[in-house]
Motif scaffolding. Structure first.
Motif, PDB file in Angstrom:
ATOM      1  N   ALA A  98      48.111 105.065   2.804  1.00 50.15           N
ATOM      2  CA  ALA A  98      48.791 105.252   4.097  1.00 50.15           C
ATOM      3  C   ALA A  98      48.932 106.737   4.417  1.00 50.15           C
ATOM      4  N   ALA A  99      49.306 107.532   3.408  1.00 50.17           N
ATOM      5  CA  ALA A  99      49.462 108.971   3.609  1.00 50.17           C
ATOM      6  C   ALA A  99      48.114 109.627   3.902  1.00 50.17           C
ATOM      7  N   ALA A 100      47.072 109.181   3.204  1.00 54.24           N
ATOM      8  CA  ALA A 100      45.730 109.725   3.417  1.00 54.24           C
ATOM      9  C   ALA A 100      45.268 109.452   4.845  1.00 54.24           C
ATOM     10  N   SER A 101      45.543 108.252   5.333  1.00 52.13           N
ATOM     11  CA  SER A 101      45.172 107.881   6.703  1.00 52.13           C
ATOM     12  C   SER A 101      45.911 108.767   7.711  1.00 52.13           C
ATOM     13  N   TYR A 102      47.205 108.989   7.458  1.00 51.26           N
ATOM     14  CA  TYR A 102      48.009 109.819   8.367  1.00 51.26           C
ATOM     15  C   TYR A 102      47.475 111.255   8.395  1.00 51.26           C
ATOM     16  N   VAL A 103      47.279 111.842   7.214  1.00 50.69           N
ATOM     17  CA  VAL A 103      46.820 113.234   7.146  1.00 50.69           C
ATOM     18  C   VAL A 103      45.438 113.366   7.780  1.00 50.69           C
ATOM     19  N   SER A 104      44.553 112.419   7.481  1.00 51.84           N
ATOM     20  CA  SER A 104      43.194 112.450   8.030  1.00 51.84           C
ATOM     21  C   SER A 104      43.202 112.478   9.563  1.00 51.84           C
ATOM     22  N   LYS A 105      44.125 111.739  10.163  1.00 54.64           N
ATOM     23  CA  LYS A 105      44.199 111.661  11.623  1.00 54.64           C
ATOM     24  C   LYS A 105      44.868 112.890  12.246  1.00 54.64           C
ATOM     25  N   ASN A 106      45.629 113.629  11.445  1.00 53.42           N
ATOM     26  CA  ASN A 106      46.435 114.716  12.012  1.00 53.42           C
ATOM     27  C   ASN A 106      46.040 116.110  11.527  1.00 53.42           C
ATOM     28  N   ILE A 107      44.909 116.211  10.870  1.00 52.30           N
ATOM     29  CA  ILE A 107      44.548 117.491  10.249  1.00 52.30           C
ATOM     30  C   ILE A 107      43.477 118.264  11.021  1.00 52.30           C
TER      31      ILE A 107
END
Length: 319
Positions: A98-107
């Motif tokens: 879940a964290a990886a998905s969030y960071v990937s979308k916001n980086i």
């Protein structure tokens, strides 16, 4: 009392809207009234219990918890993953994903990303997808040399994440915690260490774990904390730690010798990072998380639903 005709009109509007899929404008035109009148009738249908809306999906529960967490703790975003019937290891993987998905979308527009250390963060790195971020620098935010648990140290996690992102990283060649204040002062004056700490203070996003020093503590397992240390931390009112820095129940960094021995960012420096993403698992960390949120250290919280529920409803915690 509402008469039969009024009630019939409400039911008719509800039928057209919810079952026939007509828009409020279409219904208004059909019935010869304005669209706000239709909106008011639909609201009445819900208020009177004529219409009851249920979201039949397993995500409904977690989405509700996310919204409550964001509102209660003024978070930019909360991500809650279901933990029912999952082992601790599986929950950590789910949180990491879940964290990886969030960071990937916001980086996309970020040039520097800081990372702390820990077993939950290692799952985040494992779950991170392969991407192209050639201009991005990954920076370890706390030291981590040592012989034990090398796979969860910040330098290794920074390197592995840089490999996943096709980016580059810095290395903080120092222990997370040293034996004396004098040694720390000498080390942080070293050009290499001073430069990485400066880069860490300037990151645009950070991904961190959060610990409870008294239960399930990796720092204790690594023998960074002795029984004597734990006793003194308890006396000093420690409630949790981020980046090996300890804070109290109000989220304030405690005055304790151990905080003076850490090579890494201090808690006030974490607060200055534009976006800090915290990944946390476990009911034993509820009070630690609450204190960290009070301190304002986290902007985004990635958490399991059991812990989220306890965070929102303290009375559920039993002694």
């Amino acid at each position: 009392m509402m008469n039969w005709e009024e009630r019939r009109q409400i039911v008719k509007v509800a039928n057209l809207y919810y079952f026939d899929g007509q828009t409020q404008a279409q219904i208004a035109s059909k019935m010869g009234v304005s669209r706000p009148v239709i909106s008011k009738l639909l609201n009445k249908a819900r208020e009177m219990g004529i219409v009851e809306i249920y979201i039949k999906d397993e995500n409904a529960h977690t989405v509700e918890l996310e919204q409550q967490l964001e509102k209660t703790y003024q978070l930019q975003e909360a991500l809650v993953v279901p933990a029912a019937n999952l082992s601790t290891e599986m929950v950590k993987h789910a949180l990491g994903k879940a964290a990886a998905s969030y960071v990937s979308k916001n980086i996309k527009d970020i040039k520097s990303l800081g990372i702390s250390w820990g077993s939950t963060l290692s799952k985040f790195v494992q779950e991170y997808p392969y991407e192209q971020h050639r201009d991005l620098q990954i920076v370890p935010l706390v030291g981590g040399m040592g012989r034990k648990f090398v796979d969860i140290h910040s330098n290794l996690l920074a390197y592995q994440l840089a490999q996943k992102m096709n980016s580059y990283c810095a290395y903080l060649y120092a222990p997370a915690m040293v034996e004396s204040k004098e040694l720390k002062d000498r080390l942080i004056q070293s050009e290499d260490i001073a430069m990485v700490l400066k880069e860490g203070r300037g990151v645009e996003m950070a991904v961190v774990g959060l610990g409870n020093p008294f239960e399930g503590s990796t720092m204790t397992d690594m023998q960074y904390l002795t029984p004597k240390d734990l006793d003194s931390l308890k006396l000093a009112g420690a409630a949790g730690d981020i980046g090996s820095r300890f804070f109290d129940i109000d989220g304030k960094q405690i005055k304790h010798p151990l905080n003076d021995l850490v090579i890494g960012l201090d808690l006030e420096e974490f607060k200055k990072i534009p976006q800090v993403v915290g990944i946390v698992e476990g009911a034993h960390k509820v009070e630690s998380i609450r204190a960290a949120l009070k301190g304002g250290y986290l902007d985004v919280l990635v958490i399991d639903d059991v812990t989220a529920d306890l965070l929102l409803h303290p009375k559920k915690i039993t002694n």
